[in-house]
Enzyme design. Sequence first.
Site, PDB file in Angstrom:
ATOM      1  N   HIS A  84      85.042 -14.222 -69.863  1.00  0.00           N
ATOM      2  CA  HIS A  84      86.293 -14.690 -70.338  1.00  0.00           C
ATOM      3  C   HIS A  84      86.827 -13.004 -71.253  1.00  0.00           C
ATOM      4  O   HIS A  84      87.565 -12.354 -71.137  1.00  0.00           O
ATOM      5  CB  HIS A  84      86.687 -15.386 -71.684  1.00  0.00           C
ATOM      6  CG  HIS A  84      85.993 -16.778 -71.316  1.00  0.00           C
ATOM      7  ND1 HIS A  84      87.511 -16.934 -70.462  1.00  0.00           N
ATOM      8  CD2 HIS A  84      86.310 -18.195 -70.980  1.00  0.00           C
ATOM      9  CE1 HIS A  84      87.045 -18.780 -70.016  1.00  0.00           C
ATOM     10  NE2 HIS A  84      85.925 -19.165 -70.600  1.00  0.00           N
ATOM     11  N   ASP A  92      93.810 -16.945 -64.539  1.00  0.00           N
ATOM     12  CA  ASP A  92      92.876 -17.921 -63.894  1.00  0.00           C
ATOM     13  C   ASP A  92      92.102 -17.818 -62.889  1.00  0.00           C
ATOM     14  O   ASP A  92      92.031 -16.538 -62.549  1.00  0.00           O
ATOM     15  CB  ASP A  92      93.299 -19.540 -63.142  1.00  0.00           C
ATOM     16  CG  ASP A  92      92.754 -20.591 -62.896  1.00  0.00           C
ATOM     17  OD1 ASP A  92      91.692 -20.763 -63.510  1.00  0.00           O
ATOM     18  OD2 ASP A  92      92.852 -21.434 -62.610  1.00  0.00           O
ATOM     19  N   LEU A  94     108.518  -4.470 -74.548  1.00  0.00           N
ATOM     20  CA  LEU A  94     108.306  -5.703 -73.851  1.00  0.00           C
ATOM     21  C   LEU A  94     108.204  -6.515 -75.366  1.00  0.00           C
ATOM     22  O   LEU A  94     107.541  -6.538 -76.023  1.00  0.00           O
ATOM     23  CB  LEU A  94     107.047  -5.281 -73.614  1.00  0.00           C
ATOM     24  CG  LEU A  94     106.119  -6.193 -72.830  1.00  0.00           C
ATOM     25  CD1 LEU A  94     107.047  -6.857 -72.130  1.00  0.00           C
ATOM     26  CD2 LEU A  94     104.781  -5.997 -72.734  1.00  0.00           C
TER      27      LEU A  94
HETATM   28  C1  IPE Z   1      95.138 -22.801 -67.046  1.00  0.00           C
HETATM   29  O1  IPE Z   1      94.011 -23.147 -66.298  1.00  0.00           O
HETATM   30  C2  IPE Z   1      95.342 -22.857 -68.285  1.00  0.00           C
HETATM   31  C3  IPE Z   1      94.840 -20.937 -68.142  1.00  0.00           C
HETATM   32  C4  IPE Z   1      94.646 -20.568 -67.735  1.00  0.00           C
HETATM   33  C5  IPE Z   1      95.244 -20.903 -69.934  1.00  0.00           C
HETATM   34  P1  IPE Z   1      92.881 -24.575 -66.316  1.00  0.00           P
HETATM   35  O2  IPE Z   1      92.013 -23.304 -65.781  1.00  0.00           O
HETATM   36  O3  IPE Z   1      92.516 -24.230 -67.692  1.00  0.00           O
HETATM   37  O4  IPE Z   1      93.908 -25.257 -65.270  1.00  0.00           O
HETATM   38  P2  IPE Z   1      92.917 -26.105 -64.805  1.00  0.00           P
HETATM   39  O5  IPE Z   1      92.816 -26.840 -65.253  1.00  0.00           O
HETATM   40  O6  IPE Z   1      92.470 -25.771 -63.207  1.00  0.00           O
HETATM   41  O7  IPE Z   1      94.839 -26.729 -64.056  1.00  0.00           O
HETATM   42  C1  IPE Z   2      91.226 -18.575 -66.863  1.00  0.00           C
HETATM   43  O1  IPE Z   2      89.525 -19.347 -66.472  1.00  0.00           O
HETATM   44  C2  IPE Z   2      90.760 -18.847 -68.664  1.00  0.00           C
HETATM   45  C3  IPE Z   2      91.535 -19.910 -69.047  1.00  0.00           C
HETATM   46  C4  IPE Z   2      91.470 -20.933 -68.522  1.00  0.00           C
HETATM   47  C5  IPE Z   2      91.424 -20.013 -70.962  1.00  0.00           C
HETATM   48  P1  IPE Z   2      89.191 -19.982 -66.132  1.00  0.00           P
HETATM   49  O2  IPE Z   2      88.050 -19.798 -67.327  1.00  0.00           O
HETATM   50  O3  IPE Z   2      89.738 -21.915 -66.096  1.00  0.00           O
HETATM   51  O4  IPE Z   2      88.055 -19.761 -64.932  1.00  0.00           O
HETATM   52  P2  IPE Z   2      87.754 -20.860 -63.943  1.00  0.00           P
HETATM   53  O5  IPE Z   2      89.011 -21.436 -63.396  1.00  0.00           O
HETATM   54  O6  IPE Z   2      86.624 -21.400 -64.486  1.00  0.00           O
HETATM   55  O7  IPE Z   2      87.279 -19.948 -62.994  1.00  0.00           O
HETATM   56 MG    MG Z   3      90.877 -22.309 -64.576  1.00  0.00          MG
END
Ligand code: IPE
Ligand code: IPE
Ligand code: MG
Length: 244
Positions: free
Chosen positions: A40, A23, A134
């Site tokens: 990303h 995240d 792995l």
């Molecule tokens: C969780 O992250 C999903 C992934 C890392 C793929 P999100 O950014 O989607 O989660 P929330 O919405 O903050 O809970």
């Molecule tokens: C994690 O990063 C990637 C996915 C959930 C696919 P985010 O896109 O959720 O990044 P934040 O949480 O907005 O910083």
């Molecule tokens: Mg996120």
Amino acid sequence: MTAISPSTVAAVAVPRHVAIIMDGNGRWAKRRLLPRALGHRQGAEAVRRIVQACVDLGVQYLTLYAFSSENWKRPTDEVEDLMGLLRHYLRNEVAELNRNNVRLRIIGERRGLAPDVVALVNESEGLTRNNTGLTLVLALNYGAQAEIAAAVRAIAAKVQAGVMPLEAINEQAVADHLLTVGIPDPDLIIRTSGEQRLSNFLLWQAAYAELVFVDCLWPDFDKAQLVEAIETFGRRERRFGGRG
Ligand code: IPE
Ligand code: IPE
Ligand code: MG
């Protein structure tokens, strides 16, 4: 990145199964006034780094939460960016994974994915099927509640058809109907970016996982941070309900 040899964590048992909620890509980009897509993209670099680190450290299973069943709620262009990166990863990294003896397995609802992504996923799993190093589990269009509901449905159908007695429904039977069948439960779940929740990730399998939350945003996560999380894990006392 500082070079850390596997011996750095020799004093601590390396968990058999590490699962990561990756995240913070969006916030990483925002801090740099960059488009989220670049966050990303850097996140995908972190994936390459951490997969290699897990190979080096001798982790047996690494599960990465790449796209949740709730992530479809994001704007279409962001979803497209993420799917584009996934295609890129599967097309360009799988040969390298194969050379590293990595077995790839995808968990999640395939029906929701584009047909070419499903084809890439199937191809990648097929190519690496017999590898013995792995196991890299990618959670893609994954949601734990849907996974459990599907398991309940499958078990109910067997009971209804008379091929499974009601008494046979126990914890093991449920586990055997989850997408993670055959994969040991995660020992350590790491979530980056400071958020402290599971966001519908491995809810059943996480029953006795140690949770480690780190403030680092996913694109900045590296081997040193992974080793640190493993060391934190090593200092925990796992009691599984017993007295230790
Ligand atoms: C969780 O992250 C999903 C992934 C890392 C793929 P999100 O950014 O989607 O989660 P929330 O919405 O903050 O809970
Ligand atoms: C994690 O990063 C990637 C996915 C959930 C696919 P985010 O896109 O959720 O990044 P934040 O949480 O907005 O910083
Ligand atoms: Mg996120």
